[in-house]
Enzyme design. Structure first.
Site, PDB file in Angstrom:
ATOM      1  N   LYS A  55       0.847  -1.196   0.000  1.00 42.97           N
ATOM      2  CA  LYS A  55       0.000   0.000   0.000  1.00 42.97           C
ATOM      3  C   LYS A  55       0.879   1.241   0.000  1.00 42.97           C
ATOM      4  O   LYS A  55       0.660   2.181  -0.774  1.00 42.97           O
ATOM      5  CB  LYS A  55      -0.920   0.013   1.232  1.00 42.97           C
ATOM      6  N   GLN A  99      -4.900  -1.308   9.713  1.00 38.92           N
ATOM      7  CA  GLN A  99      -4.806  -2.645   9.120  1.00 38.92           C
ATOM      8  C   GLN A  99      -5.453  -3.680  10.042  1.00 38.92           C
ATOM      9  O   GLN A  99      -5.112  -3.763  11.224  1.00 38.92           O
ATOM     10  CB  GLN A  99      -3.319  -2.987   8.871  1.00 38.92           C
ATOM     11  N   ASP A 122     -11.317   3.001   4.026  1.00 40.54           N
ATOM     12  CA  ASP A 122     -11.739   1.598   3.928  1.00 40.54           C
ATOM     13  C   ASP A 122     -13.264   1.496   3.781  1.00 40.54           C
ATOM     14  O   ASP A 122     -13.770   0.447   3.393  1.00 40.54           O
ATOM     15  CB  ASP A 122     -11.319   0.846   5.205  1.00 40.54           C
TER      16      ASP A 122
END
Ligand code: NAD
Length: 296
Positions: A55, A99, A122
């Protein structure tokens, strides 16, 4: 029998990232804003470390700022929330991603809802879930289903009236995927571990999206001829020589003989997820600076 087209998610994601990179450059030049993505990683889970590294690399390649915060596995929920609150206020940070999975001592839902909804790239915050469910376009849509949707629309065009089945009802893939298909006027069946006769449900579908996490659960005889099959599953399978390979939820060999198009694993949905994360970061930066969100 004709063989299905393999949907090249890797190539598609590359094209998408190029467009995002171009729009990021315009954003910088015209508005003096560099989109910034902050990723918080708790602990040392090897798979999570790889995801976070990828990422970060792709964020920088797109011309954005990448901020990585590695915190020890002993980090308390209070300390993590304090970090999130600090990033919520930071004007150089437009997207925040924690995460997952988190250590058991930390409540995932509390953490996700601590992120400012406009920075929740997200798309897991309850406000963004609500916006997707009520078709409000200024929310953040979860990256994996968003990537699946881009591939489905590119393959099929107009989806109105198509029958779609989503196998798996998780908050991060299955449920938002169903919402996106509904928004495109599909008739949607949500299947899960308690569904009776999954095979029969599947056989009625023009679009099959599988997000289960069981290797090759979807077989060739489950598929209606000409259907489009999207395989979200990532299963690590040990081979007889002790090495590992990645396998999807779909038995590719069998399904490719029946379907019109199919995503491979790896190289299908996976690369689209990070590309859509970059797209969400750009969108977040635009919305936070009163700039029109570009079409990518
Ligand atoms: P999850 O474990 O949260 O959910 C799995 C779902 O599958 C559940 O809703 C469950 O009801 C359903 N299920 C389990 N067994 C079933 C069965 N036998 N028949 C029908 N349904 C069944 O998983 P998740 O987080 O949604 O992820 C699903 C898969 O997608 C995993 O393999 C994960 O690694 C993968 N994934 C891939 C990406 C990507 O970027 N490609 C992103 C997220 C998840």
């Amino acid at each position: 029998m004709t063989k299905a087209k393999t949907i090249d998610g890797k190539a598609f994601a590359e094209k998408l990232r190029k467009k995002i990179t171009a729009q990021t450059a315009i954003m910088k030049e015209k508005h003096n804003v560099i989109p910034g993505l902050a990723v918080i990683l708790i602990g040392e889970d090897p798979a999570s470390q790889v995801y976070v590294r990828n990422k970060g690399k792709q964020t920088i390649e797109a011309g954005m700022n990448s901020y990585e915060f590695k915190m020890p596995p002993t980090t308390t929920q209070k300390k993590l929330i304090a970090k999130i609150k600090q990033l919520n206020k930071d004007k150089t940070v437009h997207g925040i991603l924690v995460q997952l999975p988190l250590p058991k001592s930390i409540d995932e839902r509390t953490i996700i809802n601590a992120i400012a909804p406009e920075k929740d790239v997200d798309g897991f915050h309850v406000i963004n879930v609500g916006k997707l469910a009520t078709s409000q376009d200024d929310g953040m849509v979860p990256c994996t289903p968003l990537g699946c949707m881009v591939l489905i629309k590119d393959t099929m065009g107009n989806l109105t009236g198509k029958h779609a089945i989503v196998i798996g009802r998780s908050n991060i893939v299955g449920k938002p995927m169903a919402q996106l298909l509904l928004r495109e006027n599909c008739t949607v069946t949500m299947a899960h571990s308690r569904t009776h006769d999954l095979e029969a449900e599947c056989r009625r579908a023009d679009i099959v999206v599988s997000a289960v996490g069981v290797e090759e659960i979807v077989r060739g005889e489950w598929i209606k001829p000409g259907a489009v099959v999207i395989d979200v599953g990532i299963n690590r399978v040990q081979l007889s020589d002790g090495s590992y390979k990645l396998s999807g939820d779909v038995c590719f060999e069998e399904v490719a003989k029946v379907a019109r198009a199919i995503t491979p694993v790896p190289g299908g949905v996976g690369p689209m997820t990070i590309a859509c994360l970059l797209g969400n970061t750009l969108k977040a930066a635009c919305l936070q600076n009163g700039v029109e969100v570009p079409e990518v």
